[in-house]
Scaffold this motif. Structure first.
Motif, PDB file in Angstrom:
ATOM      1  N   LEU A 245      85.116   5.085  33.039  1.00 32.04           N
ATOM      2  CA  LEU A 245      85.400   6.297  32.280  1.00 32.04           C
ATOM      3  C   LEU A 245      85.620   5.926  30.813  1.00 32.04           C
ATOM      4  N   VAL A 246      84.821   6.526  29.924  1.00 29.63           N
ATOM      5  CA  VAL A 246      84.925   6.256  28.493  1.00 29.63           C
ATOM      6  C   VAL A 246      85.180   7.585  27.786  1.00 29.63           C
ATOM      7  N   LEU A 247      86.216   7.634  26.938  1.00 33.40           N
ATOM      8  CA  LEU A 247      86.616   8.874  26.288  1.00 33.40           C
ATOM      9  C   LEU A 247      86.271   8.882  24.807  1.00 33.40           C
ATOM     10  N   PHE A 248      85.872  10.059  24.322  1.00 35.38           N
ATOM     11  CA  PHE A 248      85.547  10.272  22.920  1.00 35.38           C
ATOM     12  C   PHE A 248      86.226  11.552  22.445  1.00 35.38           C
ATOM     13  N   ASP A 249      86.390  11.669  21.125  1.00 27.24           N
ATOM     14  CA  ASP A 249      86.786  12.919  20.486  1.00 27.24           C
ATOM     15  C   ASP A 249      85.555  13.593  19.910  1.00 27.24           C
TER      16      ASP A 249
ATOM     17  N   PRO B 231      90.494   3.939  22.923  1.00 22.04           N
ATOM     18  CA  PRO B 231      91.619   4.840  23.161  1.00 22.04           C
ATOM     19  C   PRO B 231      91.550   5.571  24.491  1.00 22.04           C
ATOM     20  N   ASP B 232      90.883   4.992  25.512  1.00 18.48           N
ATOM     21  CA  ASP B 232      90.703   5.733  26.751  1.00 18.48           C
ATOM     22  C   ASP B 232      92.014   6.232  27.336  1.00 18.48           C
ATOM     23  N   ALA B 233      92.948   5.325  27.568  1.00 18.89           N
ATOM     24  CA  ALA B 233      94.207   5.756  28.161  1.00 18.89           C
ATOM     25  C   ALA B 233      94.975   6.640  27.198  1.00 18.89           C
TER      26      ALA B 233
ATOM     27  N   ALA C 238      96.070   6.500  18.505  1.00 17.99           N
ATOM     28  CA  ALA C 238      94.658   6.239  18.750  1.00 17.99           C
ATOM     29  C   ALA C 238      94.326   4.862  18.220  1.00 17.99           C
ATOM     30  N   SER C 239      95.094   3.901  18.614  1.00 18.02           N
ATOM     31  CA  SER C 239      94.889   2.556  18.133  1.00 18.02           C
ATOM     32  C   SER C 239      95.047   1.592  19.283  1.00 18.02           C
ATOM     33  N   ALA C 240      95.296   0.313  19.013  1.00 16.99           N
ATOM     34  CA  ALA C 240      95.118  -0.616  20.081  1.00 16.99           C
ATOM     35  C   ALA C 240      96.064  -1.770  20.142  1.00 16.99           C
ATOM     36  N   ASP C 241      95.844  -2.607  21.124  1.00 20.43           N
ATOM     37  CA  ASP C 241      96.657  -3.756  21.355  1.00 20.43           C
ATOM     38  C   ASP C 241      96.471  -4.782  20.245  1.00 20.43           C
ATOM     39  N   PRO C 242      97.519  -5.559  19.920  1.00 29.10           N
ATOM     40  CA  PRO C 242      97.371  -6.559  18.883  1.00 29.10           C
ATOM     41  C   PRO C 242      96.413  -7.669  19.278  1.00 29.10           C
ATOM     42  N   ASP C 243      96.018  -7.714  20.531  1.00 32.43           N
ATOM     43  CA  ASP C 243      95.070  -8.737  20.961  1.00 32.43           C
ATOM     44  C   ASP C 243      93.716  -8.576  20.307  1.00 32.43           C
ATOM     45  N   GLY C 244      93.424  -7.386  19.794  1.00 32.24           N
ATOM     46  CA  GLY C 244      92.167  -7.198  19.082  1.00 32.24           C
ATOM     47  C   GLY C 244      91.211  -6.302  19.799  1.00 32.24           C
TER      48      GLY C 244
ATOM     49  N   GLY D 284      88.431   6.925  17.723  1.00 30.00           N
ATOM     50  CA  GLY D 284      89.496   6.416  16.876  1.00 30.00           C
ATOM     51  C   GLY D 284      88.924   5.507  15.805  1.00 30.00           C
ATOM     52  N   LEU D 285      89.767   5.076  14.901  1.00 30.34           N
ATOM     53  CA  LEU D 285      89.292   4.297  13.762  1.00 30.34           C
ATOM     54  C   LEU D 285      89.045   2.848  14.147  1.00 30.34           C
TER      55      LEU D 285
END
Length: 687
Positions: free
Chosen positions: A301-305, A244-246, A255-261, A393-394
């Motif tokens: 750059l890597v982001l976390f909560d 979820p960096d961007a 907080a999820s992602a592209d369908p590419d996996g 994110g999950l």
């Protein structure tokens, strides 16, 4: 879990800080760049007249008819912002009926055609040259200085809002040069018929166009999402596996992602090794090693909560040659955003170099703080104050957790208990997930244990001998999102009357354990085997429940005996909820939500609706009258009116997820997801 996370809104909200809440001891080059972005000021030498200039984007048109504009000083050789005053227009056309209806709910029109008199812009593209044909020099130095003096303080106050998102653009690969294809634009417009609001265009986001407004009402601060969409195309769904960096840094995102996996993002976590020292009543000190695999587009750059009650002490990269301290930033969430309501900060970790695609990395985080809540009565609540470990994110990962805590307390966690020992006068318990899990948690209390079983599945309820200090007056409105990696609290809580006696939760613990065991047996024969080897149910303060893999947080009200419920004079619905629905509902989440997740915030409602309807199906088999009472309750909630006269179901479709809770519908998520979601399941079953 996919939830809306708005990291770039403040403005009318107090509390946005002008410097990071926590930084590495010696600010490195990326930290310095962040500070430049967060303090970027307007340039007195870049004040222009602007006329008949426009920024045309798909589904969005911004036209500057006439006025003045001042641009910011360079940051790393780039202009990143501007402030405009004058006469301008904005036109936004959502492509779907749902988004047009959402926009109409907040503005009264399906298309946003608005005039504005001032705007603050922040961007990472070459907006200056795009507007250049419409720019003219202001020849009068006094006029130039007057405009600059007027707008400079406004720009200074707003500069930090987009700093983290811009940093994602600037921290490219092996250099700090902006990415050519990343054309982020944030426009905060004022002087409109709708007040001040924000427009975001971010191609790194799942839904690149977002219009949102921060609103303060009696129920708190809300970020109303007027519309969020992919321009000109049907809504694109994403999986919950992308880094979820961007999206963590942008104004609005799932907080999820592209369908590419999983491989399509910049990084995906595969394992957590957590060593935590729990110091009741509120403190935790932790050492967490995160193992992650770089995707096809890895960045530095890597982001976390992480909970804003926790402070990062240091972050290091584990290499074959030893540990290497690395640069990091801890940036506070903006008031009113979903992240802030979940109690989290953004942690930006800066790698010393760009990883190779597929490369495995290990990061060590050391942090501490007052992240537990002490409710009294031997009850602590872990998770009410943000996520307790660095989270992206999950996504399914393996968890290995060891806890140290004082004698006299009982600790229960997700996963399987490997060992319980004593060391240096403290209890030590070791828990390991048998399979990858999306979230992990623990609870600590002064509990008595009541055991049951469902075939080979061990079941136990952990209850204290008393209730929390606030019982029986829980806060009237709890947040719709409570942190469990993002899982909402379950079941819309009813209004509760004062209770004058002292309940004894341990008296009902055995019944709670047996009810959960019965639910496991009933559901296993219908929807598949129970996903885990055990289930622990722990008493927590408040009036809502929450399900984790193999672990349930259960309201103290669910531990009332039938006699205590009668003495409490609970309503028919409240009595039904706490006696017959909450335990089956949370147990059903072991399948729907824990074993099976969701692709995006648009699909999150399915796990709540399926879990709730499983509980109701059990109820219907044994007591059809109670089933009808529950369904009529959900119908009445949906038809209930807000003070402004709107019916609750008008908050939006179930697919809007956390967007349903807004200043117009503070309880919109609960009403629609549980109410309409349950009725949708019932209608599908009837068909």
């Amino acid at each position: 879990m996919a939830v809306f996370a708005f990291a770039a809104l403040s403005g009318q909200f107090a509390g946005a800080q002008t410097t990071p809440a926590g930084t590495s001891p010696q600010p490195g080059p990326v930290t310095q760049l962040y500070l430049q972005l967060a303090t970027a000021e307007l340039d007195p030498g870049r004040v222009y007249r602007i006329r008949e200039a426009s920024l045309d984007r798909k589904s969005v048109e911004i036209t500057f008819n006439d006025g003045k504009i001042a641009f910011t000083r360079d940051v790393d050789g780039r202009i990143t912002g501007a402030f405009f005053e004058g006469d301008a227009n904005l036109l936004i056309s959502p492509p779907t009926d749902e988004e047009r209806a959402s926009l109409s709910l907040f503005t009264g029109a399906a298309i946003l055609s608005d005039e504005f008199t001032s705007a603050y812009l922040r961007f990472d593209g070459d907006i200056f040259n795009e507007l250049k044909p419409g720019l003219r020099e202001v020849e009068d130095p006094a006029e130039k200085q007057e405009f600059y003096s007027h707008v400079a303080p406004i720009g200074r106050n707003l500069a930090e809002n987009d700093a983290m998102r811009l940093l994602v653009s600037f921290a490219d690969a092996s250099s700090l040069a902006p990415r050519d294809k990343d054309q982020y634009l944030h426009l905060r417009v004022s002087g409109t018929s709708h007040g001040t609001y924000d427009v975001y265009l971010d191609p790194m986001n799942a839904e690149p166009v977002v219009v949102a407004q921060g609103t303060q009402v009696r129920d708190g601060a809300f970020l109303d999402v007027w519309t969020s969409f992919v321009p000109g195309t049907p809504r694109r769904r994403r999986t919950a596996t992308e880094s979820p960096d961007a999206s963590q840094a942008t104004a609005a995102t799932t907080a999820s992602a592209d369908p590419d996996g999983a491989d399509s993002g910049s990084m995906r976590i595969s394992e957590y090794v957590i060593r935590a020292h729990v110091i009741p009543p509120t403190r935790i000190e932790a050492d967490t090693i995160v193992t992650a695999d770089a995707g096809t587009r890895p960045g530095r750059l890597v982001l976390f909560d992480l909970s804003h009650f926790l402070r990062i002490n240091d972050v290091s990269l584990i290499t074959p040659g030893g540990e290497q301290p690395i640069e990091f930033l801890q940036n506070p969430a903006i008031r009113g955003s979903q992240r802030e309501r979940r109690g989290n900060d953004v942690i930006a970790v800066i790698l010393p170099r760009q990883p190779n695609p597929g490369e495995r990395l290990q990061l060590r985080f050391r942090y501490s703080g007052e992240v537990l809540s002490d409710a009294g009565g031997g009850l602590l609540y872990v998770g009410a104050r943000g996520t307790w470990f660095p989270n992206r994110g999950l996504s399914f990962a393996r968890f290995d957790m060891e806890f140290r805590y004082p004698p006299g307390w009982t600790l229960v966690a997700t996963g399987t208990l490997q060992s319980e020992t004593q060391k240096d006068g403290e209890e030590v318990s070791h828990w390991v997930g048998q399979q990858p899990m999306q979230v992990a948690g623990f609870n600590l209390g002064q509990y008595a244990r009541s055991a049951a079983s469902a075939g080979k599945v061990a079941v136990a309820a952990y209850a204290s001998r008393s209730v929390e200090r606030s019982f029986p007056r829980p806060t009237p409105t709890e947040p719709a999102i409570s942190e469990n990696g993002g899982r909402p609290v379950s079941v819309h809580p009813p209004a509760l009357p004062p209770i004058t006696f002292d309940p004894t939760p341990t008296a009902h613990a055995a019944t709670v354990a047996q009810e959960a065991a019965h639910t496991i047996e009933w559901l296993s024969s219908r929807i598949g085997p129970y996903p885990y080897s055990s289930l622990w149910l722990t008493q927590v303060p408040g009036h809502a429940g929450q399900g984790w893999p193999g672990l349930i947080f259960l309201s103290s009200f669910a531990f009332l005996t039938p006699e205590e419920r009668a003495r409490a004079h609970l309503s028919d619905w409240a009595s039904l909820l706490y006696s017959k629905l909450m335990v089956p509902h949370e147990t059903a989440h072991q399948w729907w939500g824990d074993e099976v997740g969701w692709k995006s915030y648009h699909d999150q409602w399915l796990t709540e609706a399926l879990a709730n309807y499983c509980a109701l199906a059990m109820l219907e088999q044994n007591n059809p009258a109670d089933f009808r009472l529950a369904m009529e309750h959900y119908r009445s909630v949906l038809l209930g009116k807000t003070p402004e006269g709107h019916a609750a179901f008008e908050a939006g479709p179930v697919t809007f997820g956390s967007r349903l809770s807004s200043s117009k519908f503070p309880d919109g998520y609960d009403a629609v997801v549980y109410g309409r979601g349950t009725w949708l399941m019932h209608m599908l079953r009837s068909l």
